[in-house]
Structure formats: C-alpha cells, structure tokens
Design an enzyme around this catalytic site. Structure first.
Site, PDB file in Angstrom:
ATOM      1  N   GLY A  53       0.749  -1.139   0.041  1.00  0.00           N
ATOM      2  CA  GLY A  53      -0.066   0.082  -0.061  1.00  0.00           C
ATOM      3  C   GLY A  53       0.719   1.398   0.014  1.00  0.00           C
ATOM      4  O   GLY A  53       0.474   2.259  -0.535  1.00  0.00           O
ATOM      5  N   GLU A 107       3.562   5.889   5.637  1.00  0.00           N
ATOM      6  CA  GLU A 107       2.560   4.900   5.500  1.00  0.00           C
ATOM      7  C   GLU A 107       1.408   5.609   4.639  1.00  0.00           C
ATOM      8  O   GLU A 107       1.375   6.856   4.608  1.00  0.00           O
ATOM      9  CB  GLU A 107       2.146   4.987   7.007  1.00  0.00           C
ATOM     10  CG  GLU A 107       2.956   3.928   7.575  1.00  0.00           C
ATOM     11  CD  GLU A 107       2.436   2.529   7.517  1.00  0.00           C
ATOM     12  OE1 GLU A 107       2.451   1.878   6.249  1.00  0.00           O
ATOM     13  OE2 GLU A 107       2.256   1.608   8.645  1.00  0.00           O
ATOM     14  N   ASP A 108       0.699   4.602   4.038  1.00  0.00           N
ATOM     15  CA  ASP A 108      -0.528   5.037   3.237  1.00  0.00           C
ATOM     16  C   ASP A 108      -1.540   5.524   4.245  1.00  0.00           C
ATOM     17  O   ASP A 108      -2.261   6.377   4.071  1.00  0.00           O
ATOM     18  CB  ASP A 108      -0.824   4.122   2.253  1.00  0.00           C
ATOM     19  CG  ASP A 108      -1.150   2.697   2.606  1.00  0.00           C
ATOM     20  OD1 ASP A 108      -0.771   2.588   4.086  1.00  0.00           O
ATOM     21  OD2 ASP A 108      -1.634   1.821   2.160  1.00  0.00           O
ATOM     22  N   ASP A 111      -4.978   3.232  10.935  1.00  0.00           N
ATOM     23  CA  ASP A 111      -6.220   3.167  11.424  1.00  0.00           C
ATOM     24  C   ASP A 111      -6.035   2.631  12.962  1.00  0.00           C
ATOM     25  O   ASP A 111      -5.802   3.747  13.931  1.00  0.00           O
ATOM     26  CB  ASP A 111      -7.209   2.398  10.695  1.00  0.00           C
ATOM     27  CG  ASP A 111      -6.779   0.878  10.532  1.00  0.00           C
ATOM     28  OD1 ASP A 111      -5.823   0.316  11.195  1.00  0.00           O
ATOM     29  OD2 ASP A 111      -7.133   0.392   9.538  1.00  0.00           O
ATOM     30  N   LYS A 139      -7.026   7.625   9.708  1.00  0.00           N
ATOM     31  CA  LYS A 139      -8.076   7.330  10.182  1.00  0.00           C
ATOM     32  C   LYS A 139      -8.239   6.950  11.779  1.00  0.00           C
ATOM     33  O   LYS A 139      -8.430   5.965  12.432  1.00  0.00           O
ATOM     34  CB  LYS A 139      -8.709   5.780   9.473  1.00  0.00           C
ATOM     35  CG  LYS A 139     -10.119   5.749   9.529  1.00  0.00           C
ATOM     36  CD  LYS A 139     -10.365   4.276   8.985  1.00  0.00           C
ATOM     37  CE  LYS A 139     -10.114   3.951   7.405  1.00  0.00           C
ATOM     38  NZ  LYS A 139     -10.481   2.700   7.050  1.00  0.00           N
ATOM     39  N   PHE A 160     -14.468   2.171   4.420  1.00  0.00           N
ATOM     40  CA  PHE A 160     -13.390   1.365   3.520  1.00  0.00           C
ATOM     41  C   PHE A 160     -12.993   2.254   2.546  1.00  0.00           C
ATOM     42  O   PHE A 160     -13.940   2.648   1.721  1.00  0.00           O
ATOM     43  CB  PHE A 160     -14.208   0.194   3.314  1.00  0.00           C
ATOM     44  CG  PHE A 160     -13.036  -1.043   2.796  1.00  0.00           C
ATOM     45  CD1 PHE A 160     -12.576  -2.060   3.723  1.00  0.00           C
ATOM     46  CD2 PHE A 160     -12.708  -0.844   1.478  1.00  0.00           C
ATOM     47  CE1 PHE A 160     -11.583  -2.683   3.101  1.00  0.00           C
ATOM     48  CE2 PHE A 160     -11.477  -1.623   1.227  1.00  0.00           C
ATOM     49  CZ  PHE A 160     -11.049  -2.727   2.011  1.00  0.00           C
ATOM     50  N   ARG A 173      -5.809  -0.068  -6.369  1.00  0.00           N
ATOM     51  CA  ARG A 173      -4.353   0.621  -5.701  1.00  0.00           C
ATOM     52  C   ARG A 173      -4.044   1.744  -6.791  1.00  0.00           C
ATOM     53  O   ARG A 173      -3.335   2.779  -6.295  1.00  0.00           O
ATOM     54  CB  ARG A 173      -3.476  -0.188  -5.588  1.00  0.00           C
ATOM     55  CG  ARG A 173      -3.538  -1.110  -4.489  1.00  0.00           C
ATOM     56  CD  ARG A 173      -2.007  -2.119  -4.223  1.00  0.00           C
ATOM     57  NE  ARG A 173      -2.155  -3.196  -3.385  1.00  0.00           N
ATOM     58  CZ  ARG A 173      -2.245  -3.216  -1.912  1.00  0.00           C
ATOM     59  NH1 ARG A 173      -1.975  -2.047  -1.533  1.00  0.00           N
ATOM     60  NH2 ARG A 173      -2.580  -4.389  -1.488  1.00  0.00           N
TER      61      ARG A 173
END
Length: 187
Positions: A53, A107-108, A111, A139, A160, A173
C-alpha cells in the site's frame, strides 16, 4: 474533501464517491515533501514503507523531497484479529541496516495503529539516529494506540477506502484518487 462520484471512465463498479481527488493529493504530497526537506536539511532521510500500500505514496513523496534520500521496504503480515492482539510477522525485512540514520516511516494509512506500533518497536531496536512517521491518510477514529505522527496528509472517516495504494482484495491501488467503496462490494 469532495463527495462527488468517481470519474465514470476510471471508476469501477465497486467504487463509490471520491473522498480526496487526485489534484488535492498531489498538492498535499508536495506540501509534505517541502516540510520534510526543511526538517531533514543536513541529514538526508532513509524512507521506509510497508509494501504494498505505501509504495505509491512513497514514490510520489520522494520526488518532492529535494534531498539525497534513500529508500527501503518491508512487508508485514498480521494474523488474527488486531483488536485481540493478533500476531504480526515480518515477511520482507529491510535490505540495509538503519543504525545511526534518520529514518522516516512512510505509511499510506493508519487506523488502529497496532501494526505501526509493532513496526516502530522493531525499527527503534535497530538504533536509528531518529525515527518519525509520515502518513497520507489518518483514520484516527479507529486508533487504539497513540502514535507519534510527525507528518499527516489527511484525516479520513472510518470508511473502507480504495485508491492511491489502498486496495479491495488486491484491486484499485492504481486509482489516482481516494474513494469510498460501495457497501455491496464489501460482502
């Protein structure tokens, strides 16, 4: 952030509304790159991301950091339920040592924070000169562990999301924007 539907020529059936358009992502990545370049002046960063990711964000971000930075990659698998203390395993480790280096984890999305917390512990044990985090999407509504995030792109709702590195069962992606997923696609 826009709630407009995804572009019809690029939007697969499972993709809902565009949350962050490509132009807004590009602008924010440039801003983050500029801040990182200022903060790391005189100490070129070692950029590390977790595959798969984070790859797209890292690729764009590094082009907006006008420093002599290096990159490395890790892959991690999580087993069990993260909220129940599921196990994390490194499936691809760094190629080079990071001791004494200025490390920036790219980081993408973050959460719960559990996987990143584990990763930061592993990297800290390798004695980098510094260790900081840059995340495109935060998130934080799902956060279980407080994390030191030095650079944040966008706060996002607890939905999501796909696009710009984020996937649904390995797909989407490559979308240039971040979008929601239609409820029926998650079943």
């Amino acid at each position: 952030m826009s709630g407009a539907p995804a572009s019809p020529e690029r939007a697969p059936d499972s993709v809902g509304n565009v949350l962050i358009p490509a132009t807004q992502i590009q602008e924010r990545v440039r801003e983050l790159g500029s801040r990182i370049a200022q903060d790391y002046s005189g100490r070129p960063p070692r950029l590390i991301t977790v595959l798969r990711g984070g790859l797209i964000f890292l690729a764009d971000l590094c082009r907006d950091i006008p420093l002599d930075c290096t990159m490395d990659f890790m892959a991690i698998s999580a087993y069990g339920q993260p909220t129940a203390g599921g196990a994390v395993r490194i499936t691809k480790d760094l190629d080079d040592p990071i001791a004494g280096q200025s490390v920036l984890v790219v980081e993408d999305i973050i959460d719960t924070g559990l996987t990143l917390h584990y990763l930061l512990g592993v990297l800290r044990a390798r004695q980098p000169a510094s260790l900081e985090v840059c995340v495109l999407l935060d998130k934080d509504a799902r956060r279980l562990i407080d994390l030191p995030i030095a650079y944040r792109g966008f706060r996002v709702p607890d939905e999501f999301l796909v696009g710009y590195g984020l996937d649904l069962r390995g797909r989407y992606r490559n979308l240039p924007y971040v979008a929601t997923v239609k409820e029926e696609a998650l079943r």
